[in-house]
Design a protein around this motif. Structure first.
Motif: not given
Length: 175
Positions: A45, A47, A65, A67-68, A85, A87-89, A105, A109
């Protein structure tokens, strides 16, 4: 009964103050990772971490992970990013050339200027992603979802098979 309550309380304390580092956690301590406390390995993770211009080429990062995360200019060429994942990265200018992007995912992004050439996008989701100037030459997208993505409405260079385009249309029904 008192002993049971002590164990129950100890279990709650473990969960609340130290045992929430798993993938499904939403505790404040787990929402932002920094480069210093995120070991980039499969299922990690990371994130919110900052790994701008980092080299992850050829690595096995299945299920990671990001994300962001801030991954501008990072190199993921030939990496296995199955079920990763993003997401939003921010992966603007990142290199995914020849990467395995199975069920990966990228929803929301920023992929502006990313190199996703000769990659395998199978079951990947790029909903609402920014694809401005992203390069997909030689990439195979099977059962992928680009709905709502902007900046490359025609998905130039992508071989589409049962894939949802940015405008919501399905393409390549018999591949």
């Amino acid at each position: 009964m008192r002993t049971v309550n002590k164990f129950l309380a100890a279990g709650v304390c473990l969960i609340v103050w130290g045992g929430c580092a798993g993938r499904g956690s939403t505790s404040p301590a787990d929402t932002i990772a920094s480069t210093t406390n995120c070991e980039v390995t499969a299922d990690a993770s990371c994130q919110g971490a900052n790994f701008e211009a980092s080299d992850f080429s050829g690595k096995d990062l299945r299920g990671i992970d990001f994300r962001q995360a801030k991954l501008e200019g990072a190199n993921f060429s030939q990496a296995n990013l199955t079920q990763a994942n993003f997401f939003g990265a921010d992966v603007s200018g990142a290199i995914f050339e020849g990467a395995i992007l199975v069920r990966t995912t990228f929803n929301g992004a920023n992929m502006a200027g990313a190199n996703v050439q000769n990659a395998r996008l199978s079951g990947a989701s790029l909903k609402n992603a920014n694809l401005l100037d992203a390069r997909f030459d030689g990439t195979f997208a099977t059962d992928a979802n680009f709905s709502g993505a902007t900046g490359n409405d025609e998905l130039t260079g992508v071989f589409l098979c049962k894939t949802t385009k940015p405008n919501g249309e399905m393409s390549g029904g018999s591949c």
